[in-house]
Design an enzyme around this catalytic site. Sequence first.
Site, PDB file in Angstrom:
ATOM      1  CB  SER A 197     -63.861  35.580  31.572  1.00 25.83           C
ATOM      2  OG  SER A 197     -63.460  36.596  32.457  1.00 25.83           O
ATOM      3  CG  ASP A 210     -55.931  35.081  33.643  1.00 28.39           C
ATOM      4  OD1 ASP A 210     -56.068  36.280  33.972  1.00 28.39           O
ATOM      5  OD2 ASP A 210     -56.889  34.307  33.430  1.00 28.39           O
ATOM      6  CG  HIS A 237     -58.615  36.411  31.070  1.00 23.26           C
ATOM      7  ND1 HIS A 237     -58.817  35.766  32.271  1.00 23.26           N
ATOM      8  CD2 HIS A 237     -59.801  36.973  30.749  1.00 23.26           C
ATOM      9  CE1 HIS A 237     -60.077  35.930  32.651  1.00 23.26           C
ATOM     10  NE2 HIS A 237     -60.692  36.658  31.749  1.00 23.26           N
TER      11      HIS A 237
END
Length: 501
Positions: free
Chosen positions: A186, A439, A464
């Site tokens: 991320s 995602d 994710h």
Amino acid sequence: MIALRLLLLLALLLAGVDGAWNQRQIRKKIHQLRQVQNFKSFYSRLAFPRGPGRYVPPVEGYLTQPLDHFNRRNNDTYRQRYWINEEFWKRPDGPVFLYIGGESSESEFSVLSGEHVELAQTHHALLVSLEHRYYGTSINPDGLTLDAIKFLSSQQALADLASFHLFISQKYNLTPKNAWICFGGSYPGSLSAWFRLKFPHLVYAAVASSAPVRAELDFTDYNKVVAQSLSDPVIGGSAKCLDRVRESFQEVNSMLHPGNTSKLEKDFSSCSPLHAPEDYAEFVSNLADIFMGAVQYNMESPGSDVRKICENMVAAESAYEGLRTVNKMYMEFIGLKCVENSYEKSLADIKNTSISLVGVGERQWYYQTCTEFGYYQTCEDSSCPFSPLMTLKSQLDLCTEIFQIPPDSVRQSVKFTNEFYGADHPKSSRIIFVNGDIDPWHALSVLKNQSRSEIAIFINGTAHCANMNPSRTSDPPSLQKAREEIADKIREWLQSASMME
Ligand SMILES: *[C@@H]1O[C@H](CO)[C@@H](O)[C@H](O)[C@H]1NC(C)=O
Ligand SMILES: *[C@@H]1O[C@H](CO)[C@@H](O)[C@H](O)[C@H]1NC(C)=O
Ligand SMILES: *[C@@H]1O[C@H](CO)[C@@H](O)[C@H](O)[C@H]1NC(C)=O
Ligand SMILES: *[C@@H]1O[C@H](CO)[C@@H](O)[C@H](O)[C@H]1NC(C)=O
Ligand SMILES: *[C@@H]1O[C@H](CO)[C@@H](O)[C@H](O)[C@H]1NC(C)=O
């Protein structure tokens, strides 16, 4: 002793969830569940030790860092937390694997469990991790005030990493023979790529998982991917499911009129009455967050399961009833008696400058969106299945309201971030960009090979950061294949590193 310490840590992580936006609730819950997952996986490894010698628990320590790396006339400092796990390290030449933190507090599991730990075991690497400045305990007591938060940025965070590299190198007498590889997912995935991009002399290669390296003010594509995923049969979605979601939100939107919201408040267990118009936006955003969270974290928890949500949407008597059921399921999952839809309360939460040492740093992250990334997940595009009340303006207004940062400044900062790092065409080498096709964040990442050594892996059917979790026998074949590709590249690069020296 170790077991007791870890159990205490686990209890701490599972402690209370306070009320606020659903998105925050979901992120907190997922953060906790990941820790539990890491805990379990770590334990199964302890039960079947593979490495030689006795298990040595990781070292936790603090490094004193300048608050402002770029102005040494400012001698203010803060203490940054790190962990070191020497368990697998082959002295003196074994590589160093660096796990980069961000968005939330880190824990000792950052060097105990996950894909990078499995790889460290294979390659006899020294495992180190660094908590991001201003998150967790790596912050001064006044760190969240308007004045103090100004030294929170990705650029300062990269400088922290450089200074941590120096600290570790001195502590272990490392030489250029010890190849460093960094990992992150991320936002820290972006930092991982950028650490390699900006400091190629410090880090030999990087793995950037679900890294939104392209900043974007109006991230309208987020909900385009959410819509696609809700209709994707690979994960239990369907066209019918997406239609029902769209229909249910149309109905809710049409019911949002002043003085006529009591049915909605009751049907969706609102903690407080909806006052126009900010609470309306808060209310529909909270409902949308349930679907956005389910897609982003699909299969990471019993509460984020697109298949289950779609089954309920489709089976219900009406779209509206389906939405009610899904809202109930969500409340049960988080453990909420009601959903907080008050804009004032939400605002107060992000304005609150008191520090929480564990969990997601919501105020900090919002500050980073206002000063660097945007990433606002809007719904003004007609393809978005939720509510047009989810506007860019409402999110930009928060930057002004909370941090006194006007919309134009946010706009300029986002452009500069892309100029500074190269957006989704970073000119670097030896980086693996890993993304899952369901995602929503993949829309801002690198999905195609940029060169022979800037590689993109796009996984069919995962959400994710799925590849960062410890490997499981239940991993779908596409994920297993991606893990192998990552492992192969790392092996190849570590071989080339050892030949260069
Ligand atoms: C920090 O800088 C100020 C002047 O800017 C100086 O008075 C003070 O002694 C310095 N503190 C340390 C610990 O160096
Ligand atoms: C108030 O809501 C009800 C449904 O709950 C709807 O039938 C009615 O038309 C609404 N009235 C107004 C003025 O929007
Ligand atoms: C700020 O947060 C702290 C800790 O969560 C809480 O105790 C305090 O009441 C909050 N302050 C305000 C003004 O909401
Ligand atoms: C991207 O690079 C990898 C590793 O070199 C290679 O296996 C893959 O085939 C490449 N993909 C494309 C689409 O060229
Ligand atoms: C993704 O996997 C599913 C099976 O799980 C398959 O039907 C589909 O064709 C795959 N999509 C791509 C783009 O490979």
